[in-house]
Design a protein around this motif. Sequence first.
Motif, PDB file in Angstrom:
ATOM      1  N   TRP A 459       0.798  -1.257  -0.033  1.00  0.00           N
ATOM      2  CA  TRP A 459      -0.085   0.070  -0.043  1.00  0.00           C
ATOM      3  C   TRP A 459       0.889   1.199  -0.020  1.00  0.00           C
ATOM      4  O   TRP A 459       2.103   1.123   0.403  1.00  0.00           O
ATOM      5  CB  TRP A 459      -1.075   0.119   1.115  1.00  0.00           C
ATOM      6  CG  TRP A 459      -1.882  -1.460   1.352  1.00  0.00           C
ATOM      7  CD1 TRP A 459      -1.656  -2.314   2.302  1.00  0.00           C
ATOM      8  CD2 TRP A 459      -2.954  -1.745   0.554  1.00  0.00           C
ATOM      9  NE1 TRP A 459      -2.582  -3.243   1.862  1.00  0.00           N
ATOM     10  CE2 TRP A 459      -3.343  -2.936   1.012  1.00  0.00           C
ATOM     11  CE3 TRP A 459      -3.321  -0.995  -0.653  1.00  0.00           C
ATOM     12  CZ2 TRP A 459      -4.405  -3.685   0.206  1.00  0.00           C
ATOM     13  CZ3 TRP A 459      -4.423  -1.594  -1.335  1.00  0.00           C
ATOM     14  CH2 TRP A 459      -4.833  -2.811  -0.650  1.00  0.00           C
ATOM     15  N   THR A 464      -4.282   2.674   1.574  1.00  0.00           N
ATOM     16  CA  THR A 464      -3.753   1.913   2.646  1.00  0.00           C
ATOM     17  C   THR A 464      -5.032   1.641   3.468  1.00  0.00           C
ATOM     18  O   THR A 464      -5.833   2.538   4.083  1.00  0.00           O
ATOM     19  CB  THR A 464      -2.509   2.410   3.202  1.00  0.00           C
ATOM     20  OG1 THR A 464      -2.209   1.540   4.158  1.00  0.00           O
ATOM     21  CG2 THR A 464      -2.649   3.781   3.891  1.00  0.00           C
ATOM     22  N   ASP A 467      -2.684   3.781   8.317  1.00  0.00           N
ATOM     23  CA  ASP A 467      -1.385   4.538   8.203  1.00  0.00           C
ATOM     24  C   ASP A 467      -0.189   3.995   8.793  1.00  0.00           C
ATOM     25  O   ASP A 467       0.766   4.001   8.104  1.00  0.00           O
ATOM     26  CB  ASP A 467      -1.595   5.898   8.938  1.00  0.00           C
ATOM     27  CG  ASP A 467      -2.783   6.689   8.517  1.00  0.00           C
ATOM     28  OD1 ASP A 467      -3.018   6.737   7.576  1.00  0.00           O
ATOM     29  OD2 ASP A 467      -3.610   7.160   9.546  1.00  0.00           O
ATOM     30  N   HIS A 469       1.322   0.298  10.933  1.00  0.00           N
ATOM     31  CA  HIS A 469       1.432  -0.935  11.768  1.00  0.00           C
ATOM     32  C   HIS A 469       2.272  -1.138  12.565  1.00  0.00           C
ATOM     33  O   HIS A 469       3.479  -1.061  12.610  1.00  0.00           O
ATOM     34  CB  HIS A 469       1.748  -2.155  10.456  1.00  0.00           C
ATOM     35  CG  HIS A 469       1.366  -3.608  10.742  1.00  0.00           C
ATOM     36  ND1 HIS A 469       0.712  -4.428   9.906  1.00  0.00           N
ATOM     37  CD2 HIS A 469       1.403  -4.212  11.859  1.00  0.00           C
ATOM     38  CE1 HIS A 469       0.552  -5.446  10.400  1.00  0.00           C
ATOM     39  NE2 HIS A 469       1.027  -5.339  11.881  1.00  0.00           N
ATOM     40  N   ILE A 520       1.071  -2.610   4.960  1.00  0.00           N
ATOM     41  CA  ILE A 520       0.862  -1.106   5.431  1.00  0.00           C
ATOM     42  C   ILE A 520       2.408  -0.505   5.305  1.00  0.00           C
ATOM     43  O   ILE A 520       3.196  -1.161   5.679  1.00  0.00           O
ATOM     44  CB  ILE A 520       0.176  -1.083   6.663  1.00  0.00           C
ATOM     45  CG1 ILE A 520      -0.861  -1.745   7.024  1.00  0.00           C
ATOM     46  CG2 ILE A 520       0.407   0.435   7.325  1.00  0.00           C
ATOM     47  CD1 ILE A 520      -1.586  -2.238   8.310  1.00  0.00           C
ATOM     48  N   GLN A 523       5.900   0.622   9.483  1.00  0.00           N
ATOM     49  CA  GLN A 523       5.651  -0.327  10.429  1.00  0.00           C
ATOM     50  C   GLN A 523       6.477   0.234  11.560  1.00  0.00           C
ATOM     51  O   GLN A 523       7.842   0.807  11.368  1.00  0.00           O
ATOM     52  CB  GLN A 523       6.406  -1.865  10.037  1.00  0.00           C
ATOM     53  CG  GLN A 523       5.536  -2.424   8.807  1.00  0.00           C
ATOM     54  CD  GLN A 523       6.379  -3.740   8.430  1.00  0.00           C
ATOM     55  OE1 GLN A 523       7.278  -4.283   9.126  1.00  0.00           O
ATOM     56  NE2 GLN A 523       5.791  -4.513   7.407  1.00  0.00           N
TER      57      GLN A 523
END
Length: 563
Positions: A459, A464, A467, A469, A520, A523
């Motif tokens: 994404w 996504t 925003d 993860h 996502i 991270q």
Amino acid sequence: MRFSKTFIPTLKETPGDAVIPSHILMIRAGLTRMLSAGIYSFLPIGYKLIRKISEVIREEMNAIGGQEFHLPALNPKEIWQETGRVEAFGDTLFHIKNRDYVLAPTHEEIMAFHAKGNLKSYKDLPQIWYQIQTKFRNEPRPRSGVIRGRQFLMKDAYSFDVDYEGLDKSYEAHDKAYRKIFDRCGLKYFVVGASSGAMGGSKSEEFMLKSDAGEDTVAYCSKCGYAANVEVATSIIEPIKRDEISKEIYEISTPNVKSIDELCGFLKIDDTQCAKSRIYIHNNDTPVLILMQGNEEVNENKLLSFLGGTVRPGHPEELKEITGADAGSIGPIKIGLRIIADLKLKDRNNLFSGANKNDFHIGGIDLVRDVKNIEYADLRFAKSGEKCIRCQNELEVFKAIELGHIFKLGTKYSDALGVRYLDEHGKDHPIVMGSYGIGVERILACFIEQNYDEKGILWNEHLTPFDLHLVGLNMKNNEVSNIAEKIFDELTKKGYEILFDDRIDETAGVKFNDADLIGIPIQIIVGEKNLKENSIEIKFRKTGERYKVKIDELENKIKEIIK
Ligand code: ATP
Ligand code: MG
């Protein structure tokens, strides 16, 4: 959102029936599940994305004055009969047994029904009505996951205008809105002037995306942007020169030679020296002979545009009666039919073709000398590597998926259903309509087709589900869980949408794999080791780059990145 409390059934293995990347990844990342062929359920993360896409569409439709409706999917069959579309849709239309209902595959009829008698005066026009709603089509070959479903979400819009000038404006507004929608969703697309063949000459454009999973074939010029469905695409035709000397016509015995390949092998000639003959039936009663260079196929759509009316290939049984020979031995000499040749054969000589007698061919054919009244037309398919008619750059021919379609309907539905308005002099006219569709699930699946790697989905800022993860590695460790909970809490309060992997019993490996699979873009990883230095880690999903950041700098860093 907490991973531990959300239904995200990720899978390690590729599901058996999935072939294309988006289909595989939507199932593996827990976005969708199949209920039955062409029928899909959206799970929480998948549906979140559908809502985000719908919201982008809604904003851009509202920006051009669109008004949102919600029409029933269950429609009385009668209204579909009035427009002749029960037949037009044929087996694709779902019927309700024992009741005269159909499940709507699109909503021109129903919008027109509501316009009738309610949009009475020129003062009520123009209008743009749209909805984002489920459609039903009994697609004969549902495949590629949600890209071709039997039940799918469509944003369908309809414009109502007093005249064609008004329609042009509504059409232009949709064209602009569509570009904004697909740009905002981060898709690399192109626009194709579509075939208007069966629909009666109104202007129509398709928004397309290059993909091997596509079922349309388009010719595209990357230099000037020329793009057309191969049904109508043209290219510069390099003329082949006549031989200096025309041979006399001669008959050749060609026992059991039926195909162009066999003829070339038998006579040791090139297929470009052959004039392939095909019989078509025009308007159900008039046979015509179509001549193509040996390595080219008849583009039936172009033939239809050239001839008008109806056209179908001659049945094998008819051929003998019409020409005296079976397919494979038909040719232009002494046949007594209207003859139309593709432009690649223009004025050529020393050609080979059938003799209208089984097991015989004719050589030395000179189309100028031997075939009087021959007509020429562009009847072939444009091919990769040929030159663009606009800028002479090389054309590419490839498969594509249709994301959306804008269409100037005119008065087809207004005439069929009697949708009329009164002008300022009290005279009545049919309302002029346009229709405009976008496949919502197709946007999602096509985004994935263009954004994935071997680990999963990628994404980005355009699209996504979340925003951030946030991964708490060992959540049994108090320090880890406290810090992770605190970050989740504070960043959520700041307005970030976060998927928080707070699962207690999963290993770091499983969490990393799921994070990469779900995809996502950013991270945030909280682990014991880094906490000893008061740090946590930020990882960019796409590049795999990792940064250590002090905990109290995290918020600023995230703000900077997302900006
Ligand atoms: P296709 O040629 O791919 O069948 P279509 O010409 O039938 O598309 P429209 O009737 O113009 O499509 O519908 C508008 C939009 O709805 C299409 O551009 C596409 O994005 C979407 N759509 C159409 N059929 C399906 C389907 N079976 N599953 C998912 N989306 C679809
Ligand atoms: Mg279709």
